[in-house]
Write an enzyme that holds these catalytic residues in place. Structure first.
Site, PDB file in Angstrom:
ATOM      1  N   GLU A  29       0.848  -0.992   0.075  1.00  0.00           N
ATOM      2  CA  GLU A  29       0.178   0.006   0.201  1.00  0.00           C
ATOM      3  C   GLU A  29       0.564   1.498   0.419  1.00  0.00           C
ATOM      4  O   GLU A  29       1.868   1.853   1.140  1.00  0.00           O
ATOM      5  CB  GLU A  29      -0.615   0.081   1.256  1.00  0.00           C
ATOM      6  CG  GLU A  29      -1.950  -1.297   0.914  1.00  0.00           C
ATOM      7  CD  GLU A  29      -2.695  -1.214   2.405  1.00  0.00           C
ATOM      8  OE1 GLU A  29      -2.389  -0.512   4.206  1.00  0.00           O
ATOM      9  OE2 GLU A  29      -3.034  -2.290   3.187  1.00  0.00           O
ATOM     10  N   GLU A  63      -4.704  -6.344   2.749  1.00  0.00           N
ATOM     11  CA  GLU A  63      -3.697  -6.876   3.207  1.00  0.00           C
ATOM     12  C   GLU A  63      -3.474  -8.679   3.109  1.00  0.00           C
ATOM     13  O   GLU A  63      -2.723  -8.890   2.627  1.00  0.00           O
ATOM     14  CB  GLU A  63      -3.351  -7.064   4.762  1.00  0.00           C
ATOM     15  CG  GLU A  63      -3.294  -5.346   4.950  1.00  0.00           C
ATOM     16  CD  GLU A  63      -4.436  -4.201   5.047  1.00  0.00           C
ATOM     17  OE1 GLU A  63      -5.249  -4.827   4.809  1.00  0.00           O
ATOM     18  OE2 GLU A  63      -3.420  -3.079   5.117  1.00  0.00           O
ATOM     19  N   PHE A  86       1.758  -1.442   8.755  1.00  0.00           N
ATOM     20  CA  PHE A  86       1.772  -1.189  10.428  1.00  0.00           C
ATOM     21  C   PHE A  86       1.734  -2.555  10.589  1.00  0.00           C
ATOM     22  O   PHE A  86       1.125  -3.665   9.969  1.00  0.00           O
ATOM     23  CB  PHE A  86       0.983  -0.099  11.240  1.00  0.00           C
ATOM     24  CG  PHE A  86       1.495   0.994  10.307  1.00  0.00           C
ATOM     25  CD1 PHE A  86       1.627   1.743  11.916  1.00  0.00           C
ATOM     26  CD2 PHE A  86       0.666   1.306   9.337  1.00  0.00           C
ATOM     27  CE1 PHE A  86       2.315   2.708  11.444  1.00  0.00           C
ATOM     28  CE2 PHE A  86       0.673   3.340   9.586  1.00  0.00           C
ATOM     29  CZ  PHE A  86       1.518   3.703  10.682  1.00  0.00           C
ATOM     30  N   ASP A  88       0.635  -4.537  13.168  1.00  0.00           N
ATOM     31  CA  ASP A  88      -0.565  -4.522  13.143  1.00  0.00           C
ATOM     32  C   ASP A  88      -0.875  -5.330  12.683  1.00  0.00           C
ATOM     33  O   ASP A  88      -2.082  -5.587  12.202  1.00  0.00           O
ATOM     34  CB  ASP A  88      -1.155  -3.418  13.734  1.00  0.00           C
ATOM     35  CG  ASP A  88      -0.179  -2.819  15.065  1.00  0.00           C
ATOM     36  OD1 ASP A  88      -0.570  -2.481  15.873  1.00  0.00           O
ATOM     37  OD2 ASP A  88       0.930  -1.866  14.126  1.00  0.00           O
ATOM     38  N   PHE A  89      -1.241  -4.759  10.952  1.00  0.00           N
ATOM     39  CA  PHE A  89      -2.345  -5.662   9.546  1.00  0.00           C
ATOM     40  C   PHE A  89      -1.377  -6.068   9.951  1.00  0.00           C
ATOM     41  O   PHE A  89      -1.878  -7.280   8.814  1.00  0.00           O
ATOM     42  CB  PHE A  89      -2.431  -4.490   8.818  1.00  0.00           C
ATOM     43  CG  PHE A  89      -2.691  -3.734   9.235  1.00  0.00           C
ATOM     44  CD1 PHE A  89      -3.059  -2.729  10.682  1.00  0.00           C
ATOM     45  CD2 PHE A  89      -1.451  -2.322   8.645  1.00  0.00           C
ATOM     46  CE1 PHE A  89      -3.698  -1.425  10.825  1.00  0.00           C
ATOM     47  CE2 PHE A  89      -2.090  -0.324   8.529  1.00  0.00           C
ATOM     48  CZ  PHE A  89      -2.894  -0.487   9.659  1.00  0.00           C
ATOM     49  N   HIS A 132      -1.454   0.409  16.294  1.00  0.00           N
ATOM     50  CA  HIS A 132      -0.226   1.069  14.914  1.00  0.00           C
ATOM     51  C   HIS A 132       1.024   0.826  15.296  1.00  0.00           C
ATOM     52  O   HIS A 132       1.452   1.647  15.689  1.00  0.00           O
ATOM     53  CB  HIS A 132      -0.607   2.677  14.681  1.00  0.00           C
ATOM     54  CG  HIS A 132      -1.524   2.681  13.139  1.00  0.00           C
ATOM     55  ND1 HIS A 132      -2.934   2.914  13.823  1.00  0.00           N
ATOM     56  CD2 HIS A 132      -1.491   3.077  12.551  1.00  0.00           C
ATOM     57  CE1 HIS A 132      -3.918   2.557  12.495  1.00  0.00           C
ATOM     58  NE2 HIS A 132      -2.837   2.873  11.695  1.00  0.00           N
TER      59      HIS A 132
END
Lengths: 328, 324
Positions: A29, A63, A86, A88-89, A132
């Protein structure tokens, strides 16, 4: 040697590997333009201009498909460097990293290779809060079939990323966002490779081993300075690669010093430090002359407010406190 | 559609409050008084306002990381919001969440969210709960053109269509997924057309026209309340600011200055102001009065937030698990 930042080192590795091997491409992204610098942190800066949009591909915000598509392309001759903006994703990309990438070679009886790198920015310290800021390395170090890398210095980031891209296995590569523009150090120009699975002793000492990675290496080095003022000679060891783990270097150090503190930014409970502690307890128990100590975050999400985040994060002072408990 | 003056003025007031709240936040962020990440909704106010005006207090909304507008439009308390942005003890999340996690369970605000499209399945779950409990509430699920490309979009719409769940999926098409134009991230131009894949109702509205949004919202909310299933509304609008405050795109690398200015000319608030004045709903004096009231409310919210202490460091450990 010239000094560059952590993110510039990452960027340099990407430039060099894309120039070296035309099968390498960037997939994620916002990687092409970002905010004018290539992604939110500038890791892919200049790549689209140099190598063209065919090899620096902006994906939709998808993702799961970023991960799965990378696995498919890696199976059939390409060497994708996928970016999960990030870490987290990672949770959204997890299926294809865990159930596809990690298992294909095993399932196809060694016939398939999946040479893909999943890069992602991890870590707290910038007030980015719950979604994040996480350090999710322990989510995936329990998945056989993946290599997991977390560099702590610009030079290591460059050398390890280049090796990861050349590796024929799927590699999850964590880059700590706090270090990106804040840490500037000497980095060798041109070909600079650091093998995966090799720890590095960042500072030698005889009295105590501190094992730390990611942004915590800086804190461990600072703690070592503080302890040195009190006459404690600290050895600081950076595993650099969590899977495969360089067991020998860790055991050697602990057998020398007899005391160890393991530091990471993720919550202590269930964190990767537990695996290192277990290794030491199993293989070097009789060399220990104090309990193994772990320093990590408390068992909560990463809070937003600066005062809460500061409380949450491990730091040099907390490491020194742990050291004093076992140096008595 | 006949709307009474009081209602029209309330729409205006809500939009202006969102705008002024965010302008204040922008200023505080620029002066580094707000920590962390801040994603602003400026230019998109008509969407949240028109949609939430069709909802009851006991209806639910799910939000995005660009969530201040949704929260204010659903009746959120700007003092608690501002306190949260400043990381204070009395903020909506007690300082733990910041801008991207503001929620108000009592008002049915299921939370802003740092993960793109995460609100979509959560909305489906809220709607399933409504159905299982036999209530006539509805859920408005806000997401963006970027979010429409997540797997969660498909999974959620399929389920909601299959089970006729009372969800209004509100796509705020602000035309950019971070820095990527919709034309480079979506295979189709009009996202609402994806309704056909699920055999559900859907429509496209001018997202800068609060009355158009309200009208579409009213119809679809009524349908959902009658148990006729989900709807996909696409509101075409535009993000005036960067993806987040601090975005370094000073040289217009992914969109032109001209494009931004053209959209600023289509400001949803100025446009509605003109409607109100032309129709004699309110006078210029009346508008000035509203502006003053909003400034005064905002000032009070600022004072509340700035006088509110920071949390105690150990508060970081609180509220993780339910305890008797």
């Amino acid at each position: 040697m010239r000094e560059i930042t952590f993110v510039e080192a990452v960027n340099e590795a990407l430039h060099e590997e894309m120039a070296r091997d035309e099968r390498v491409y960037i997939f994620g992204e916002d990687v092409r333009v970002g905010y004018g610098k290539g992604g939110p942190f500038g890791a892919t800066n200049g790549l689209a201009t140099r190598f063209g949009p065919e090899r620096v591909i902006d994906t939709p915000i998808s993702e799961s498909a970023i991960a799965g598509t990378s696995v498919g392309a890696a199976l059939w001759g390409m060497r994708p460097v996928a970016e999960i903006m990030f870490s987290d994703f990672l949770a959204l990309a997890m299926d294809h990293i865990v159930n596809s990438a990690a298992k294909m070679r095993y399932a196809y009886a060694g016939e398939a290779t999946v040479p893909v790198v999943f890069r992602m920015a991890c870590g707290a310290g910038v007030g980015a809060a719950l979604h994040h800021s996480q350090s999710p390395e322990a989510w995936i170090t329990n998945v056989p079939g993946l290599k997991v890398v977390m560099p702590s210095t610009p030079a290591d980031a460059k050398g390890l990323l280049k090796s990861a891209i050349r590796d024929d296995n799927p590699v999850v590569f964590f880059e700590h966002k706090f270090l990106y523009s804040r840490l500037r150090e000497p980095v060798p120009e041109g070909e600079h490779l650091i093998p995966l699975g090799k720890a590095d002793v960042k500072r030698s000492g005889e009295d105590l081993t501190i094992i730390a990675y990611g942004a915590m290496l800086q804190q461990a080095m600072r703690a070592a300075d503080l302890l040195n003022q009190e006459g404690v000679k600290v050895e600081v060891l950076d595993p650099r690669t969590l899977v495969p783990l360089d067991r020998e270097t860790i055991l050697q150090s602990v057998k020398k010093t007899g005391k160890v503190i393991i530091v990471h930014e993720a919550p202590t409970f269930g964190g990767f430090g537990g695996e290192i502690a277990a290794l030491i307890a199993e293989e070097a128990f009789y060399s220990l002359d104090a309990p193994i100590k772990r320093v990590g975050a408390p068992f909560t999400p990463v809070p937003a407010s600066p005062i809460l985040e500061k409380f949450y994060l491990p730091n040099a002072e907390k490491i020194v406190k742990a050291a004093k408990e076992i140096m008595e | 559609m006949q709307l009474n003056n009081e209602f029209m003025i309330q729409l205006y007031r809500t939009m202006l409050m969102i705008r002024r709240f965010e302008e204040k936040a922008l200023d505080l962020k620029a002066r580094q008084i707000i920590p962390g990440l801040l994603h602003l909704y400026i230019g998109e106010e008509a969407v949240a306002t028109g949609m939430c005006a069709a909802l009851r207090r006991d209806d639910y909304i799910s939000s995005t990381h660009r969530g201040h507008g949704h929260c204010i439009a659903k009746g959120g308390d700007i003092s608690l919001m501002m306190a949260e942005l400043l990381g204070r003890e009395k903020g909506y999340c007690r300082g733990k969440g910041g801008s991207m996690h503001i929620a108000d369970i009592d008002l049915g605000i299921l939370g802003a969210n740092g993960v793109v499209a995460a609100g979509m399945p959560i909305s489906g779950g809220a709607a399933l709960s409504i159905k299982m409990r036999g209530k006539d509430q509805v859920v408005a699920c806000f997401f963006g053109d970027g979010g429409s490309n997540q797997g969660a979009f498909h999974e959620s719409l399929n389920m909601a269509a299959l089970w006729k769940l009372p969800v209004i999926y509100v796509c705020e098409n602000n035309q950019y997924a971070i820095s990527v134009a919709q034309s480079r991230s979506c295979s189709i131009r009009d996202i609402y057309l994806r309704k056909d894949a699920y055999e559900i109702e859907g429509c496209m509205v001018d997202g800068n026209d609060v009355l158009a949004v309200y009208q579409a919202a009213k119809e679809t909310v009524d349908r959902a309340r009658r148990g006729e299933g989900p709807t996909l509304i696409e509101c075409k609008t535009y993000r005036w600011r960067g993806h987040y405050e601090g975005e370094a795109d000073r040289t217009y690398t992914y969109r032109t200055k001209q494009e931004i200015e053209e959209w600023i000319d289509r400001c949803p608030i100025k446009r509605f102001q003109k409607v109100l004045l032309d129709q004699g709903v309110v006078s210029q004096v009346g508008l000035n009065q509203i502006e003053q009231e909003i400034q005064s409310d905002l000032q009070k919210a600022m004072e509340f937030a700035q006088n509110c202490p920071f949390p105690e460091p150990q508060d970081a450990l609180k509220d993780l698990y339910y305890e008797e």
